[in-house]
Design a protein around this motif. Structure first.
Motif, PDB file in Angstrom:
ATOM      1  N   LEU A 308       0.839  -1.198   0.000  1.00  0.00           N
ATOM      2  CA  LEU A 308       0.000   0.000   0.000  1.00  0.00           C
ATOM      3  C   LEU A 308       0.875   1.249   0.000  1.00  0.00           C
ATOM      4  O   LEU A 308       1.926   1.287   0.658  1.00  0.00           O
ATOM      5  CB  LEU A 308      -0.921   0.029   1.228  1.00  0.00           C
ATOM      6  CG  LEU A 308      -2.288  -0.634   1.015  1.00  0.00           C
ATOM      7  CD1 LEU A 308      -2.144  -2.145   0.956  1.00  0.00           C
ATOM      8  CD2 LEU A 308      -3.270  -0.212   2.095  1.00  0.00           C
ATOM      9  N   VAL A 309       0.411   2.254  -0.735  1.00  0.00           N
ATOM     10  CA  VAL A 309       1.115   3.532  -0.794  1.00  0.00           C
ATOM     11  C   VAL A 309       0.091   4.647  -0.611  1.00  0.00           C
ATOM     12  O   VAL A 309      -0.979   4.615  -1.230  1.00  0.00           O
ATOM     13  CB  VAL A 309       1.836   3.721  -2.155  1.00  0.00           C
ATOM     14  CG1 VAL A 309       2.492   5.101  -2.227  1.00  0.00           C
ATOM     15  CG2 VAL A 309       2.868   2.627  -2.391  1.00  0.00           C
ATOM     16  N   SER A 310       0.419   5.593   0.254  1.00  0.00           N
ATOM     17  CA  SER A 310      -0.421   6.799   0.360  1.00  0.00           C
ATOM     18  C   SER A 310       0.474   8.020   0.242  1.00  0.00           C
ATOM     19  O   SER A 310       1.700   7.898   0.267  1.00  0.00           O
ATOM     20  CB  SER A 310      -1.177   6.819   1.690  1.00  0.00           C
ATOM     21  OG  SER A 310      -0.285   7.100   2.757  1.00  0.00           O
ATOM     22  N   PHE A 311      -0.152   9.173   0.096  1.00  0.00           N
ATOM     23  CA  PHE A 311       0.609  10.420  -0.056  1.00  0.00           C
ATOM     24  C   PHE A 311       0.165  11.427   1.011  1.00  0.00           C
ATOM     25  O   PHE A 311      -1.034  11.577   1.272  1.00  0.00           O
ATOM     26  CB  PHE A 311       0.409  11.003  -1.458  1.00  0.00           C
ATOM     27  CG  PHE A 311       0.987  10.135  -2.540  1.00  0.00           C
ATOM     28  CD1 PHE A 311       2.323  10.244  -2.910  1.00  0.00           C
ATOM     29  CD2 PHE A 311       0.209   9.164  -3.154  1.00  0.00           C
ATOM     30  CE1 PHE A 311       2.861   9.422  -3.890  1.00  0.00           C
ATOM     31  CE2 PHE A 311       0.744   8.325  -4.136  1.00  0.00           C
ATOM     32  CZ  PHE A 311       2.072   8.466  -4.499  1.00  0.00           C
ATOM     33  N   THR A 312       1.143  12.121   1.565  1.00  0.00           N
ATOM     34  CA  THR A 312       0.871  12.994   2.721  1.00  0.00           C
ATOM     35  C   THR A 312      -0.225  14.029   2.466  1.00  0.00           C
ATOM     36  O   THR A 312      -1.019  14.315   3.348  1.00  0.00           O
ATOM     37  CB  THR A 312       2.147  13.747   3.144  1.00  0.00           C
ATOM     38  OG1 THR A 312       2.738  14.343   1.980  1.00  0.00           O
ATOM     39  CG2 THR A 312       3.141  12.820   3.804  1.00  0.00           C
ATOM     40  N   SER A 313      -0.271  14.592   1.270  1.00  0.00           N
ATOM     41  CA  SER A 313      -1.200  15.703   1.020  1.00  0.00           C
ATOM     42  C   SER A 313      -2.488  15.258   0.331  1.00  0.00           C
ATOM     43  O   SER A 313      -3.268  16.091  -0.118  1.00  0.00           O
ATOM     44  CB  SER A 313      -0.506  16.777   0.175  1.00  0.00           C
ATOM     45  OG  SER A 313      -0.040  16.204  -1.034  1.00  0.00           O
ATOM     46  N   ASP A 314      -2.704  13.946   0.259  1.00  0.00           N
ATOM     47  CA  ASP A 314      -3.937  13.420  -0.357  1.00  0.00           C
ATOM     48  C   ASP A 314      -5.070  13.524   0.661  1.00  0.00           C
ATOM     49  O   ASP A 314      -5.101  12.779   1.642  1.00  0.00           O
ATOM     50  CB  ASP A 314      -3.708  11.964  -0.769  1.00  0.00           C
ATOM     51  CG  ASP A 314      -4.913  11.346  -1.479  1.00  0.00           C
ATOM     52  OD1 ASP A 314      -5.990  11.974  -1.519  1.00  0.00           O
ATOM     53  OD2 ASP A 314      -4.775  10.222  -2.002  1.00  0.00           O
ATOM     54  N   TRP A 315      -5.996  14.442   0.436  1.00  0.00           N
ATOM     55  CA  TRP A 315      -7.121  14.575   1.382  1.00  0.00           C
ATOM     56  C   TRP A 315      -8.378  13.906   0.840  1.00  0.00           C
ATOM     57  O   TRP A 315      -9.381  13.822   1.535  1.00  0.00           O
ATOM     58  CB  TRP A 315      -7.371  16.035   1.747  1.00  0.00           C
ATOM     59  CG  TRP A 315      -7.700  16.956   0.610  1.00  0.00           C
ATOM     60  CD1 TRP A 315      -6.809  17.532  -0.257  1.00  0.00           C
ATOM     61  CD2 TRP A 315      -8.996  17.427   0.213  1.00  0.00           C
ATOM     62  NE1 TRP A 315      -7.476  18.321  -1.156  1.00  0.00           N
ATOM     63  CE2 TRP A 315      -8.821  18.284  -0.895  1.00  0.00           C
ATOM     64  CE3 TRP A 315     -10.295  17.216   0.686  1.00  0.00           C
ATOM     65  CZ2 TRP A 315      -9.877  18.918  -1.538  1.00  0.00           C
ATOM     66  CZ3 TRP A 315     -11.352  17.854   0.035  1.00  0.00           C
ATOM     67  CH2 TRP A 315     -11.132  18.693  -1.052  1.00  0.00           C
ATOM     68  N   LEU A 316      -8.325  13.388  -0.395  1.00  0.00           N
ATOM     69  CA  LEU A 316      -9.458  12.640  -0.933  1.00  0.00           C
ATOM     70  C   LEU A 316      -9.486  11.238  -0.323  1.00  0.00           C
ATOM     71  O   LEU A 316     -10.530  10.789   0.184  1.00  0.00           O
ATOM     72  CB  LEU A 316      -9.346  12.568  -2.456  1.00  0.00           C
ATOM     73  CG  LEU A 316     -10.548  11.977  -3.184  1.00  0.00           C
ATOM     74  CD1 LEU A 316     -11.780  12.843  -3.044  1.00  0.00           C
ATOM     75  CD2 LEU A 316     -10.230  11.778  -4.671  1.00  0.00           C
ATOM     76  N   TYR A 317      -8.361  10.543  -0.390  1.00  0.00           N
ATOM     77  CA  TYR A 317      -8.204   9.242   0.262  1.00  0.00           C
ATOM     78  C   TYR A 317      -6.973   9.331   1.151  1.00  0.00           C
ATOM     79  O   TYR A 317      -5.892   8.872   0.790  1.00  0.00           O
ATOM     80  CB  TYR A 317      -8.078   8.119  -0.774  1.00  0.00           C
ATOM     81  CG  TYR A 317      -9.250   8.085  -1.737  1.00  0.00           C
ATOM     82  CD1 TYR A 317     -10.557   7.988  -1.257  1.00  0.00           C
ATOM     83  CD2 TYR A 317      -9.060   8.178  -3.099  1.00  0.00           C
ATOM     84  CE1 TYR A 317     -11.639   7.985  -2.124  1.00  0.00           C
ATOM     85  CE2 TYR A 317     -10.145   8.179  -3.979  1.00  0.00           C
ATOM     86  CZ  TYR A 317     -11.424   8.088  -3.480  1.00  0.00           C
ATOM     87  OH  TYR A 317     -12.488   8.093  -4.350  1.00  0.00           O
ATOM     88  N   PRO A 318      -7.147   9.931   2.318  1.00  0.00           N
ATOM     89  CA  PRO A 318      -5.975  10.267   3.135  1.00  0.00           C
ATOM     90  C   PRO A 318      -5.303   9.025   3.720  1.00  0.00           C
ATOM     91  O   PRO A 318      -5.878   7.926   3.734  1.00  0.00           O
ATOM     92  CB  PRO A 318      -6.563  11.162   4.233  1.00  0.00           C
ATOM     93  CG  PRO A 318      -8.009  10.843   4.276  1.00  0.00           C
ATOM     94  CD  PRO A 318      -8.396  10.393   2.900  1.00  0.00           C
TER      95      PRO A 318
END
Lengths: 367, 367
Positions: A308-318
């Motif tokens: 899994l990978v997420s991005f710090t500034s992603d507020w759609l799927y935080p």
């Protein structure tokens, strides 16, 4: 058969295709692209799942816009998903408007477009359609399924609904359910489309779509794909073609001009009814729901490995949504690696230059 | 004169009212409400400035909706702003639709509504109109100006444009400029209104407004007033009147039904052209812009005292924007108190039950 770049393909499967909502399609069409060659024991297949407004042209030129594939940073020669090694498949989702069965398709029962007679579909239905494509291609098991955003939802659904058919799951910038805020933004977009008199209950002619409503929907959604900081960095309060504000309602600010362009260019390549159906499928998405709300139970017994990978500034799927998935996978005893990457670009980060994401995907596929 | 609750008032001032954008109004109307009595030396006046879609009915029943005043938690007997002690004034902003000059007003030069002939206005123009009202009421200096959101922008503007006319400034859940994201959301709303064929370039009849477009604009904006966590707590993925999803496009989820209601009820009380003008004024708002981008210079020499309040979950005007103002006030040597309050309710927190905010305002007024 040569399955190199740029050959439009589709399969048409007669016979009922049942849907999670109780509807049935009398036949199923899946339009897809492939890159590379399937090896002799069909063990090198990787499925790429696309996001809401994307399509099967993951690494080849889009036939309508002429633009390069939408994930050439990840898929292509010398990239983490290299067609030299992998047989890469990407299918237009069920409900889409680039060749797969969707509201623009002809209902074979009466020769008319489905429009809003198309049954409401789910992410699970999209994945089920992809299994039919794999059957056709002679692929019993995928080496990996990879997706970002709605593509990540499909990747996770593969692990839950068809765990024996996939070894590795890469889910990027995504969530295991749509939040109230996610639903709210989609509802704004749908209302904008349906409020456009040209929508006509979905029965618009192809050359007279509800372009204004679809453009507004796209503009609202597009804001959610970018971060506040990213918008500030990219546009701030800079003016468009002017030394001073006009004291009018033209696009004075660059960000206004940018948004209007996003709306206008979107309507040239996307169908309004498809937008309704796909956003609805996303809103209905809650992987834990059939398991009494227990996400760990959804993954219980899964033989898959997960990244899994997420991005710090992603507020759609935080990141919190990715962490929730990771906790559930841990509880289910499934092997999972997770990384949150620094990025100022919001949700769109997964489509942009992301060397760390590339390293994660490359390492995970090679492991 | 008795200036207790609930008496509709307005002043009509003949003669040119010049605007920041270069336009001129041939006469100015300011509709307002007052609560309490002005004392003999006119030293107990407090001006409340309202937000984008609110009005002068801060502590009295709204004549159209029949609902109680929008800030009765803060203004009223026994509250921090008690009409027993203070002469409380709240005026409908310039550009509004509750009696002050705006696009629904009649242009005295031809007897027709201004509609889109109304000149584009600024927050500074709104404040200038309020100074005319104070002149009329015989108030040389306000004890305080208090506002949240766009009301806070007006309060800050008072300190910059008319520093000698106000002692204390309370700016809540606000910013000294509109960010790119703020502008982007407003632009979506404006495009939704202008895309509605009933808008007709602004020349709609009062009984045939562009209701669909205005409702979509309101829905998009409303999401920005609430936090993701607040929406999850209030609605989550709970269904509306159903045990299971309908697999259709009705409002399956409570959050959809709520948003649709917000859109529908808004169009009954607000004018679409007013929405265009007021959002535009907010987008143009950048207090530092006339000072070379240096916000401290904007406040330089101000004799005012300041109190700022932000809320943790407000992502429309986040705490960082308040901190920026505080830093500028510190640099300008202006006395300022600032507190960030915990709240899950997003931007709307300032309109809800906020005991700590009340304590801040009460203490600051008494000091």
């Amino acid at each position: 058969m040569d399955q190199r770049f740029g050959l439009d393909k589709r399969i048409i499967l007669p016979g009922d295709f049942p849907l999670a909502g109780g509807g049935v399609l009398p036949e199923l069409t899946v339009a897809y692209e492939t890159y590379g060659r399937l090896n002799a024991n069909a063990s090198n297949a990787i499925l790429i799942c696309h996001a809401l407004t994307l399509d099967q042209y993951v690494a080849s030129t889009h036939p309508r816009t002429g633009k390069p594939g939408w994930w050439t940073r990840l898929v292509g020669p010398g990239k983490p998903v290299d067609p030299e090694h992998w047989f890469v498949i990407c299918a237009n989702v069920l409900g889409g408007c680039m060749g797969s069965s969707g509201p623009t398709s002809i209902d074979p029962r009466d020769g008319q477009p489905y429009a809003m007679r198309f049954p409401v579909i789910t992410i699970g239905d999209m994945v089920a359609a992809q299994t039919r494509l794999l059957d056709h291609l002679g692929i019993a098991q995928l080496h990996a399924v990879i997706g970002g955003s709605m593509g990540g939802m499909q990747a996770l659904t593969w692990a839950v609904n068809h765990p024996a058919r996939v070894q590795k799951v890469v889910a990027i910038a995504t969530a295991a359910r749509h939040s109230a805020q996610n639903i709210a933004f989609h509802e704004v977009g749908r209302q904008a489309i349906m409020a456009d008199p040209k929508w006509q209950g979905g029965l618009y002619a192809p050359d007279a779509p509800p372009a204004d409503g679809l453009a507004v929907a796209r503009m609202a959604a597009h804001i959610t794909y970018l971060s506040e900081a990213g918008l500030t960095e990219k546009f701030g309060r800079r003016l468009q073609n002017r030394d001073a504000v006009s004291f009018g309602f033209d696009a004075d600010f660059q960000v206004e001009s940018y948004l209007r362009h996003q709306g206008l260019s979107f309507v040239e390549r996307f169908d309004a009814n498809s937008y309704l159906y796909i956003t609805r499928a996303m809103d209905y998405f809650d992987l834990a729901e059939p398991f009494g709300g227990n996400l760990a139970r959804a993954f219980a017994g899964s033989p898959c490995r997960f990244a899994l990978v997420s991005f710090t500034s992603d507020w759609l799927y935080p990141t919190a949504e990715s962490r929730r998935i990771v906790r559930a996978l841990n509880a289910a005893g499934a092997p999972v690696s997770f990384v949150e990457l620094e990025s100022p670009f919001g949700h769109d980060a997964f489509l942009l230059d992301a060397p760390e994401m590339n390293r994660v995907v490359h390492g995970f596929l090679a492991a």
